[in-house]
Design a protein around this motif. Structure first.
Motif, PDB file in Angstrom:
ATOM      1  N   ASN A  73       0.720  -1.201   0.022  1.00 14.48           N
ATOM      2  CA  ASN A  73       0.138   0.087  -0.196  1.00 14.48           C
ATOM      3  C   ASN A  73       0.759   1.167   0.051  1.00 14.48           C
ATOM      4  N   TYR A  75       3.951   1.542  -1.134  1.00 22.17           N
ATOM      5  CA  TYR A  75       4.527   1.389  -2.687  1.00 22.17           C
ATOM      6  C   TYR A  75       3.466   2.281  -3.535  1.00 22.17           C
ATOM      7  N   MET A  76       2.355   1.674  -3.547  1.00 23.34           N
ATOM      8  CA  MET A  76       1.175   2.188  -4.585  1.00 23.34           C
ATOM      9  C   MET A  76       0.853   3.749  -4.236  1.00 23.34           C
ATOM     10  N   GLN A  79       3.170   5.788  -5.978  1.00 21.54           N
ATOM     11  CA  GLN A  79       3.502   5.877  -7.565  1.00 21.54           C
ATOM     12  C   GLN A  79       2.221   6.737  -8.284  1.00 21.54           C
TER      13      GLN A  79
END
Length: 79
Positions: A73, A75-76, A79
């Motif tokens: 989560n 990491y996302m 992005q």
């Protein structure tokens, strides 16, 4: 071994010493340009990973799944 926490203080101490060795190696590398006195301190990285893997293996499966989902989560979101 402390049963309530599930961690062994001796292994935690080794992990701390490995972290300290890594910090000393990086300090010497950054400020002197190359390792002069502590050239083989990079081996503490392997020791740290082995000890961390030991703790990771002993961790219950539910906690591992939560940690992996949290990392994904985070990491996302970046992005």
């Amino acid at each position: 071994m402390d049963i309530t926490k599930g961690r062994d203080w001796r292994i935690e101490f080794l992990r701390f010493m490995a972290t300290l060795g890594i910090a000393i190696f990086h300090f010497e590398w950054i400020y002197l340009g190359h390792p002069v006195f502590f050239g083989h301190f990079y081996l503490f990285v392997e020791l740290f990973f082995v000890l961390s893997g030991f703790f990771w293996q002993r961790m219950p499966r539910k906690i591992k799944a939560k940690m992996i989902m949290l990392a994904l989560n985070m990491y996302m979101v970046k992005q």
